[in-house]
Design an enzyme around this catalytic site. Structure first.
Site, PDB file in Angstrom:
ATOM      1  N   HIS A  95       0.796  -1.226   0.000  1.00  0.00           N
ATOM      2  CA  HIS A  95       0.000   0.000   0.000  1.00  0.00           C
ATOM      3  C   HIS A  95       0.827   1.274   0.000  1.00  0.00           C
ATOM      4  O   HIS A  95       0.269   2.359  -0.040  1.00  0.00           O
ATOM      5  CB  HIS A  95      -0.966  -0.026   1.197  1.00  0.00           C
ATOM      6  CG  HIS A  95      -2.046  -1.045   1.018  1.00  0.00           C
ATOM      7  ND1 HIS A  95      -1.814  -2.389   1.163  1.00  0.00           N
ATOM      8  CD2 HIS A  95      -3.352  -0.917   0.660  1.00  0.00           C
ATOM      9  CE1 HIS A  95      -2.926  -3.056   0.919  1.00  0.00           C
ATOM     10  NE2 HIS A  95      -3.870  -2.194   0.605  1.00  0.00           N
ATOM     11  N   SER A 140      -7.848  -0.435  -1.422  1.00  0.00           N
ATOM     12  CA  SER A 140      -6.899  -1.062  -0.490  1.00  0.00           C
ATOM     13  C   SER A 140      -7.472  -2.403  -0.057  1.00  0.00           C
ATOM     14  O   SER A 140      -8.639  -2.688  -0.279  1.00  0.00           O
ATOM     15  CB  SER A 140      -6.700  -0.181   0.744  1.00  0.00           C
ATOM     16  OG  SER A 140      -7.719  -0.418   1.702  1.00  0.00           O
ATOM     17  N   ASP A 141      -6.663  -3.219   0.573  1.00  0.00           N
ATOM     18  CA  ASP A 141      -7.210  -4.401   1.228  1.00  0.00           C
ATOM     19  C   ASP A 141      -7.566  -4.001   2.673  1.00  0.00           C
ATOM     20  O   ASP A 141      -7.277  -2.893   3.125  1.00  0.00           O
ATOM     21  CB  ASP A 141      -6.231  -5.579   1.166  1.00  0.00           C
ATOM     22  CG  ASP A 141      -6.930  -6.916   1.367  1.00  0.00           C
ATOM     23  OD1 ASP A 141      -8.098  -6.921   1.832  1.00  0.00           O
ATOM     24  OD2 ASP A 141      -6.334  -7.973   1.085  1.00  0.00           O
ATOM     25  N   TRP A 142      -8.191  -4.903   3.368  1.00  0.00           N
ATOM     26  CA  TRP A 142      -8.786  -4.713   4.704  1.00  0.00           C
ATOM     27  C   TRP A 142      -7.790  -4.075   5.690  1.00  0.00           C
ATOM     28  O   TRP A 142      -6.771  -4.687   6.003  1.00  0.00           O
ATOM     29  CB  TRP A 142      -9.250  -6.078   5.183  1.00  0.00           C
ATOM     30  CG  TRP A 142     -10.010  -6.142   6.451  1.00  0.00           C
ATOM     31  CD1 TRP A 142      -9.476  -6.194   7.708  1.00  0.00           C
ATOM     32  CD2 TRP A 142     -11.429  -6.215   6.609  1.00  0.00           C
ATOM     33  NE1 TRP A 142     -10.492  -6.297   8.631  1.00  0.00           N
ATOM     34  CE2 TRP A 142     -11.705  -6.315   7.981  1.00  0.00           C
ATOM     35  CE3 TRP A 142     -12.516  -6.209   5.713  1.00  0.00           C
ATOM     36  CZ2 TRP A 142     -12.992  -6.403   8.493  1.00  0.00           C
ATOM     37  CZ3 TRP A 142     -13.797  -6.295   6.218  1.00  0.00           C
ATOM     38  CH2 TRP A 142     -14.035  -6.390   7.595  1.00  0.00           C
TER      39      TRP A 142
END
Ligand code: BGC
Length: 750
Positions: A287, A309-311
């Site tokens: 990220h 984004s991911d979690w």
């Protein structure tokens, strides 16, 4: 002459229809661009940053969903998110699948608030992980997992899965699917291996393209299509330790040659959204990687869509990775690296920090405008502004009989027959059978993670009308002839002696081994070898002298070399989905003929994790390639003969194509499918080349005695590789092609 005129008229009509549909597409895109600009010009900074914020439905819950209670939303919390924080997107379930009807109620409520109670009436983009079908909607068609879908070597089936999943996700009122996973499955320990299309670059790319074709069709605003989300960009799947979310070290050459191409092809196939690698590559968390997220994704790959984004991963740049020294700096880093939307997802911290950062001039508003434009564009392409609501009419097509039939076919075509000594399989339907082992009588093990719940391990929530392996066998043959003894759990003995005793009165023993359901980090293991208790059960049964058939139900290839020799037959079923019990039983008793090929190399030893496309040095000077079974391996109940491998030229110039054909004959006595695989080897090159690489495949069906000619065409891209300067190049020289046991050579001229 007449027919010539007729053909010419048809051609003109065809070409003009192609050009009008292209023109239409361009016009549509231009209109969308104008609408995006117009809407953006009316938005406040708060509204813009809200669009970049994605929260989970858990933040709006009144009541948590469990096996015994239904999820319920809290309308005030929902209004808070949508009206006060202007959130652009919501995701997930909390924590179990919902019925189609409840999804309709939920999405309708969300869109009502967004389009009736906010100033600019911007609809919400709801996203879900529909990994192997609409797995968060109860009763959906749940396909084999990706590792199996790849093993079918049938891209039409993968396209169909894309179509059916899109329909069922949209029928639930959801327009955005966090799928396909295009991570290359080259680390067998990784607990997400089964979410991938296996270890090969071409197979992964091809299956990704086919899935997207099915899921998105020509136009994602069609009522039964969704926007896909490619994940996890990029390099997530290659952790050195094998544990989820641990570092990968991937050179630029390896990145360009192995991990990026599946994403590149998927973007060319029209993917509009991408999710970021949750981990780190070369010390840089996904990220915060400007090079990969902006220079490569936007520059090299020309991606125009939105990056989510991911979690919780933006926050983790501070809390876990420690590349940011405050949560606010983490937000600045991620946005400046190229992330457009934050899956925050449990609070509004991202919104607050980003607002502050822009006000203080630390993030330029132009960067915000860029991201918001990308988000609005996807919403417009999906037709959400015209109709954000669930379509009642799609309900009747949800989980149809026809979809279930295709699912069963996919399951049957995804199970690899790895051993069949003396044609022990298929078994006679009159035989007396002992069924044993921890995966024999559970549905969760056939599906694993992302099934009804995140971990997929709530057996009580599984449909009652789908059979386990045991039940499917009992339904197929005289159930009085089927004995069942548990034998072991996954990691400890239950009653091995009882199983051995029961073996005395049967003709054949079916031992179902493997793994429990898991997903992501909870699925980490320290050893690829199958648990000792399960191996002990198999050994004890092999010792009885009765024929043992192993059925491996697992998410990754657990090492079983100590029991391979003793078993007479072996099915590598991996994760065949909700129809897996029926499919396994159909194959065991000959109602289906196996045609799958391994999508990953099955290791013989836990520390020998080599891939089929190894380098010459890996089999030289005392080294050897010695897997249990290589990628591409799989037997059938019939036999095939390959002959007449022909190349249309022995020499080609750069830019020219080469055609390759081969005759395949079914020399056995059963109708069967066969996956014809074409491999290539570049004999001498400036960078060491793999001994072979898959370049094409074709799944055909042949009646006994029938012959078909299969044709393939290769072009420059197939001959290319990433050279010493880390750029894709094509070098003149000799190339070898392999199909079945045949091979031939051609030369690319200077
Ligand atoms: C996973 C993603 C998934 C996301 C949302 C994350 O933990 O890595 O694959 O899309 O959760 O559920």
């Amino acid at each position: 002459m007449k027919s010539f005129v007729y053909l010419a008229v048809l051609l003109v009509l065809f070409l003009s229809s192609v050009s009008t549909s292209k023109e239409k597409q361009i016009k549509k895109e231009e209109t969308i661009e104008k609408r995006v600009k117009n809407l953006l010009s009316k938005m406040t900074l708060e509204e813009k940053i809200g669009q970049m914020t994605q929260v989970t439905i858990e933040t709006m819950a009144k009541q948590h969903g469990t096996a015994t209670q239904h999820f319920e939303y809290d309308i005030n919390k929902m209004k808070d998110a949508i009206v006060k924080y202007h959130v652009g997107s919501i995701l997930n379930v909390y924590d179990v699948a919902l019925s189609v009807d409840y999804w309709h109620k939920l999405i309708t409520q969300i869109q009502d608030i967004a389009t009736k109670e906010t100033r600019l009436k911007i609809p919400i983009l709801y996203g879900i992980d529909a990994i192997h079908g609409a797995n968060y909607t109860t009763g959906a068609t749940l396909f084999p997992q990706a590792i199996n879908m790849a093993a079918t070597f049938n891209s039409d089936l993968v396209k169909k899965e894309g179509e059916i999943t899109a329909l069922e996700v949209r029928a639930s009122g959801i327009p955005w699917n966090f799928y396909p996973v295009l991570d290359l499955g080259r680390q067998q320990l990784w607990p997400r291996l089964w979410e991938t299309y296996g270890e090969d670059v071409y197979l992964d790319s091809k299956m990704g393209e086919s899935y997207i074709e099915g899921a998105q069709g020509d136009d994602i605003s069609d009522k039964d299509k969704v926007a896909v989300c490619l994940k996890h960009y990029v390099g997530y799947s290659f952790p050195i330790s094998g544990k989820d979310r641990t570092p990968a070290w991937i050179s630029e050459r390896m990145m360009q040659e192995y991990f990026l191409p599946p994403f590149e092809k998927a973007i060319e196939a029209g993917a509009q959204t991408v999710m970021v690698n949750s981990s780190e590559v070369n010390g840089i968390p996904g990220h915060s990687n400007y090079h990969l997220l902006t220079e490569v994704l936007r520059g090299q790959m020309k991606f125009k869509g939105l990056v989510v984004s991911d979690w919780q991963d933006i926050e983790r740049l501070y809390t876990r990775d420690k590349v940011a020294d405050s949560p606010e700096e983490a937000v600045r880093m991620a946005v400046m690296a190229g992330v457009d939307m934050s899956m925050v997802p449990l609070d509004f911290s991202f919104y607050n920090y980003l607002l502050k950062l822009v006000k203080e001039g630390k993030v330029p508003e132009s960067r915000i405008d860029e991201s918001v434009s990308r988000i609005l564009r996807v919403k417009m392409m999906l037709g959400l502004f015209e109709n954000p609501y669930p379509d009642e009419n799609l309900k009747s097509q949800f989980a149809s009989k026809q979809s279930d039939k295709i699912n069963l076919q996919a399951s049957e075509e995804s199970i690899v027959l790895a051993k069949n000594d003396g044609n022990i399989l298929p078994l006679s339907k009159n035989a007396k059978i002992l069924v044993t082992g921890p995966t024999a009588n559970m549905l969760s093990v056939l599906n694993s993670g992302w099934t009804i719940t995140w971990q997929g391990n709530e057996e009580s929530l599984y449909p009652k009308d789908k059979p386990t392996v045991l039940k499917a066998i009992q339904e197929k043959i005289n159930s009085a002839n089927v004995k069942y003894v548990e034998g072991t759990s996954f990691d400890s003995e239950i009653n091995i002696e009882e199983a051995v005793k029961a073996a005395k009165d049967v003709d054949d023993i079916i031992v179902c081994l493997g793994e429990h359901a898991y997903c992501e980090t909870p699925g980490n293991i320290n050893d690829l070898t199958l648990d000792a208790a399960q191996l002990k059960l198999a050994h004890a049964l092999i010792k009885t002298g009765k024929p043992v058939i192993l059925v491996m139900i697992e998410g990754r290839p657990r090492v079983i070399n100590s029991i391979v020799d003793g078993a007479k037959g072996i099915l590598l079923a991996f994760l065949p989905g909700m129809n897996g019990g029926e499919a396994i039983s159909n194959i065991l008793f000959g109602d289906a003929n196996p045609s799958a090929r391994l999508s990953v190399t099955y290791p013989k030893f836990p520390d020998d994790l080599v891939h089929y496309d190894y380098k010459p040095i890996e089999a030289a000077e005392g080294n050897q390639f010695d897997p249990q079974w290589p990628f591409g391996y799989g037997l059938s109940y019939t036999t095939f003969n390959y002959s007449n491998l022909k190349l249309d030229k022995n020499e080609i110039k750069k830019g020219e194509k080469i055609k390759i054909s081969v005759d395949v004959k079914n020399t056995g006595n059963r109708k069967s499918k066969d996956a014809v695989l074409l491999y290539l080897n570049d004999e001498y090159a400036s960078v060491s080349r793999p001994v072979k690489q898959l370049k094409r495949f074709s799944k055909i069906e042949l009646n006994p005695g029938e012959t078909k000619t299969v044709e393939f065409t290769l072009d420059d891209y197939d001959l290319s590789f990433i050279g010493r300067q880390d750029k894709r190049i094509v070098e003149p020289g000799k190339f070898k092609v392999f199909v079945g046991d045949l091979s031939s050579e051609f030369t690319l001229l200077k």
